[in-house]
Design a protein around this motif. Structure first.
Motif, short mmCIF file in Angstrom:
data_model
loop_
_atom_site.label_atom_id
_atom_site.label_comp_id
_atom_site.label_asym_id
_atom_site.label_seq_id
_atom_site.Cartn_x
_atom_site.Cartn_y
_atom_site.Cartn_z
N MET A 1 0.84 -1.19 0.00
CA MET A 1 0.00 0.00 0.00
C MET A 1 0.88 1.24 0.00
O MET A 1 1.99 1.22 0.53
N ALA A 2 0.38 2.33 -0.58
CA ALA A 2 1.10 3.60 -0.58
C ALA A 2 0.08 4.74 -0.65
O ALA A 2 -1.02 4.57 -1.18
N ARG A 3 0.47 5.87 -0.12
CA ARG A 3 -0.34 7.08 -0.21
C ARG A 3 0.58 8.26 -0.49
O ARG A 3 1.72 8.30 -0.02
N SER A 4 0.08 9.23 -1.23
CA SER A 4 0.86 10.44 -1.53
C SER A 4 0.08 11.67 -1.10
O SER A 4 -1.11 11.60 -0.79
N PHE A 5 0.79 12.80 -1.08
CA PHE A 5 0.14 14.09 -0.82
C PHE A 5 0.92 15.18 -1.52
O PHE A 5 2.09 15.01 -1.88
N SER A 6 0.29 16.30 -1.73
CA SER A 6 0.98 17.53 -2.12
C SER A 6 0.12 18.69 -1.67
O SER A 6 -1.10 18.61 -1.68
N ALA A 7 0.78 19.77 -1.23
CA ALA A 7 0.04 20.90 -0.72
C ALA A 7 0.94 22.12 -0.64
O ALA A 7 2.15 22.00 -0.43
N THR A 8 0.34 23.28 -0.81
CA THR A 8 0.99 24.54 -0.47
C THR A 8 0.76 24.75 1.01
O THR A 8 -0.39 24.93 1.44
N CYS A 9 1.80 24.72 1.80
CA CYS A 9 1.61 24.73 3.25
C CYS A 9 2.89 25.16 3.95
O CYS A 9 3.97 25.17 3.36
N GLY A 10 2.74 25.50 5.23
CA GLY A 10 3.86 25.75 6.10
C GLY A 10 4.09 24.55 7.00
O GLY A 10 3.50 23.48 6.81
N PRO A 11 4.92 24.70 8.05
CA PRO A 11 5.24 23.56 8.91
C PRO A 11 4.02 22.92 9.57
O PRO A 11 3.93 21.69 9.65
N ASP A 12 3.07 23.73 10.06
CA ASP A 12 1.91 23.15 10.74
C ASP A 12 1.06 22.33 9.78
O ASP A 12 0.62 21.23 10.11
N GLY A 13 0.82 22.87 8.60
CA GLY A 13 0.05 22.12 7.62
C GLY A 13 0.77 20.86 7.18
O GLY A 13 0.15 19.81 6.99
N LEU A 14 2.10 20.95 7.03
CA LEU A 14 2.87 19.78 6.62
C LEU A 14 2.77 18.69 7.68
O LEU A 14 2.60 17.50 7.35
N LEU A 15 2.86 19.05 8.95
CA LEU A 15 2.78 18.06 10.02
C LEU A 15 1.45 17.30 9.95
O LEU A 15 1.41 16.08 10.14
N GLN A 16 0.38 18.01 9.64
CA GLN A 16 -0.92 17.36 9.54
C GLN A 16 -0.95 16.38 8.36
O GLN A 16 -1.47 15.27 8.48
N HIS A 17 -0.40 16.79 7.22
CA HIS A 17 -0.34 15.88 6.07
C HIS A 17 0.48 14.64 6.38
O HIS A 17 0.11 13.52 5.99
N LEU A 18 1.59 14.81 7.06
CA LEU A 18 2.42 13.67 7.42
C LEU A 18 1.67 12.72 8.35
O LEU A 18 1.72 11.49 8.19
N ALA A 19 0.94 13.29 9.32
CA ALA A 19 0.18 12.46 10.24
C ALA A 19 -0.93 11.71 9.52
O ALA A 19 -1.20 10.53 9.81
#
Length: 391
Positions: A1-19
């Motif tokens: 299984m795999a999942r991807s993401f992409s977003a225009t974001c700062g550190p807080d938004g990135l942390l949420q995507h990683l989680a």
């Protein structure tokens, strides 16, 4: 299984995507996070976020000029993309800073990670700190490895080990074993302006004669149809191809050799300067006698067609297996600056692979597959790697 993401974001938004990715992928074995803009300037801080959100998962954080996924491309802004997957064993490796004999040490680091097993090595190198000849040392150290990668935007990529250690150097990467080697292919975004000519005479990186003519005369003839002077969009490049394995008509030459001689694989290099007194061209040390030389111009239509071609070929080669995810590493000289509109390459990938998780970057250079067990440093190139599992 795999999942991807992409977003225009700062550190807080990135942390949420990683989680979110960590919650979506059971038993993850590895991941890559590409960051651009201010996040790329703070790659060490991003690595800390990855270490926290993906605890125990080996990964690599890569500063990029832009990032992309199957959803689109982010250029000229702060953003991130990434992919997290399960399956295989992932080991980060890095070349130490200011190392003596860097080629040997990098090869030894990769050899420790993969040994003699069939493996994949993804290398992210810092511009100005990675010479093309180092790829030869890597190939010799891990002859069974599938090797590809790219140049970062500026700083070093940072590896995150399963134990939470952060490692970095002029070249940092991931070694993957226990996973089917990816299907990897590459295409340039340049149109040839001339045929290939054998370099007859070169000295100190200056090509003096090729095909029996002064090198500068060959360049003038190749660019004559482009107008005077060529526009900034019409960036003139040197195309370098290996010497043919056998001269045409020689006993060892077969139909495959003849086809390769007619349309050889090549890498692009900038024309760094001219030597009017000797009618020579400064192309660098790779332009040696025996190497074949042509000239090319950056071309959007060729870029589109080339990516469509390798995506189609990789898709066909994957029949009978189960695609998991893909990485796409494309030159920062492509993108909107070449095509005049955003998301051209992301759309091509989405049309071919639908919702397959894809993550990637706009790079300063590319490390593209070449002959078996070899790779070459490339420019204005897109490198597509499809990871899959047997069906």
């Amino acid at each position: 299984m795999a999942r991807s993401f992409s977003a225009t974001c700062g550190p807080d938004g990135l942390l949420q995507h990683l989680a979110d990715l960590r919650s979506a992928v059971p038993s993850p074995s590895g991941g890559v996070v590409f960051v651009s803009g201010q996040l790329a300037q703070r790659a060490s801080g991003v690595a800390e976020l990855v270490r926290s959100a993906w605890r125990g998962v080996p990964a690599c954080v890569v500063p990029a000029a832009g990032v992309l996924s199957e959803r689109g491309e982010i250029e000229g802004d702060t953003g991130a993309s990434g992919v997290l997957w399960s399956g295989g064993r992932v080991t980060p490796f890095a070349l130490p800073e200011r190392a003596e004999e860097p080629s040997r040490l990098l090869g030894e680091a990769l050899a420790r990670a993969v040994g003699q097993r069939s493996a994949t090595a993804i290398v992210f190198a810092r511009p100005g700190a990675f010479a093309p000849e180092r790829l030869e040392a890597l190939a010799l150290s891990a002859p069974s490895a599938c090797l590809f990668g790219a140049g970062t935007a500026s700083g070093s990529a940072i590896g995150v080990t399963a134990q939470g250690e952060l490692i970095e150097g002029p070249a940092t990467g991931l070694a993957i074993t226990g996973f089917a080697p990816p299907l990897v292919d590459a295409s340039t975004a340049a149109r040839l302006l001339s045929g290939f000519h054998r370099i007859d005479d070169a000295s100190g990186g200056v090509v003096l004669r090729a095909g029996g003519r002064p090198a500068l005369d060959l360049l003038s003839a190749a660019t004559a149809t482009l107008g005077e002077p060529p526009s900034a969009q019409q960036l003139i490049l040197a195309a370098l191809a290996d010497p043919p394995l056998d001269p045409p008509g020689a006993p060892g030459a077969d139909r495959g050799d003849a086809a390769e001689a007619a349309a050889p694989r090549y890498v692009l290099r900038p024309v760094r300067g001219i030597d009017p007194s000797r009618r020579g061209l400064l192309l660098g040390d790779e332009a040696r006698p025996g190497t074949r030389l042509a000239f090319a111009v950056r071309d959007a239509a060729v870029g589109r067609a080339g990516l469509e071609g390798i995506a189609r070929q990789v898709s066909r080669s994957a029949l009978g297996s189960a695609p998991r995810f893909a990485l796409y590493l494309t030159c920062a000289g492509r993108g909107q600056g070449l095509y005049g509109t955003p998301d051209v390459e992301a759309r091509i990938l989405r049309q071919r692979f639908a919702d397959l998780p894809i993550a990637g970057m706009h790079s300063s250079f590319e490390i593209a597959p070449w002959a078996r067990g070899q790779a070459r440093l490339a420019l204005y190139t897109g490198v597509l790697a499809l990871f899959r599992a047997p069906s």
